[in-house]
Each structure stands twice: as structure tokens, then as C-alpha cells.
Motif scaffolding. Structure first.
Motif, mmCIF file in Angstrom:
data_model
loop_
_atom_site.group_PDB
_atom_site.id
_atom_site.type_symbol
_atom_site.label_atom_id
_atom_site.label_comp_id
_atom_site.label_asym_id
_atom_site.label_seq_id
_atom_site.Cartn_x
_atom_site.Cartn_y
_atom_site.Cartn_z
ATOM 1 N N THR A 54 3.956 14.996 -30.079
ATOM 2 C CA THR A 54 5.397 15.128 -30.264
ATOM 3 C C THR A 54 5.858 13.935 -31.079
ATOM 4 N N THR A 55 6.583 14.227 -32.130
ATOM 5 C CA THR A 55 7.050 13.159 -32.991
ATOM 6 C C THR A 55 8.475 12.782 -32.612
ATOM 7 N N TRP A 56 8.760 11.516 -32.678
ATOM 8 C CA TRP A 56 10.093 11.022 -32.359
ATOM 9 C C TRP A 56 10.784 10.424 -33.573
ATOM 10 N N LEU A 57 10.018 10.046 -34.581
ATOM 11 C CA LEU A 57 10.590 9.350 -35.716
ATOM 12 C C LEU A 57 11.562 10.231 -36.491
ATOM 13 N N PHE A 58 11.154 11.458 -36.823
ATOM 14 C CA PHE A 58 12.018 12.311 -37.629
ATOM 15 C C PHE A 58 13.351 12.606 -36.938
ATOM 16 N N PRO A 59 13.358 13.041 -35.665
ATOM 17 C CA PRO A 59 14.655 13.257 -35.012
ATOM 18 C C PRO A 59 15.512 11.994 -34.966
#
Length: 75
Positions: free
Chosen positions: A28-33
Motif C-alpha cells: 500500500t502506497t502512502w506517498l501519492f495520496p
């Protein structure tokens, strides 16, 4: 010839389509959001563009951004 033998070995076991063992959980990526919310908060993009980039409806985006704002105040 070793490469060819290995591909035959993998094919016989069905490993060319599905890897063996328990699948590794998806990341799960957090950077883009976070970047989208930051761009929105700094007025680089509007609500509709932010919702589109996050793959949410405008209503979901408004609910999520309100929750994050409330959580930020309580911590």
C-alpha cells in the motif's frame, strides 16, 4: 541448456503462471495520496481533480478529507 531445463521444470509445476507458496501481500502506497492532499491543501488542484486522482467520488473525498482534518486537530 540449464535455462531450458529450468523453464521445463517450472512449467511442469505450473510456476510460470502462478508462483509457488503463499503470495506476498500487495503493497500500500502512502506517498501519492499524501501528495494529492497536499496539492489540494495548497490550492494547486481542486476537489474534483483530487478526488479523480485518488479514484474516489467527490463525496468520498470530502468525507475523507474532513476526517483527516478532524484527526489532525485531535492529535
Amino acid at each position: 541448456s540449464y535455462r531450458k531445463c529450468m523453464f521445463i521444470f517450472f512449467s511442469k509445476r505450473g510456476w510460470r503462471k502462478n508462483e509457488p507458496g503463499i503470495p506476498y501481500p500487495a503493497e500500500t502506497t502512502w506517498l501519492f495520496p499524501r501528495l494529492v492532499y497536499r496539492a489540494f491543501s495548497e490550492d494547486y488542484i481542486g476537489e474534483s481533480k483530487a478526488a479523480e486522482l485518488l479514484g474516489k467520488s467527490l463525496r468520498e473525498f470530502r468525507q475523507d478529507s474532513d476526517l483527516e482534518y478532524v484527526n489532525a486537530d485531535t492529535h
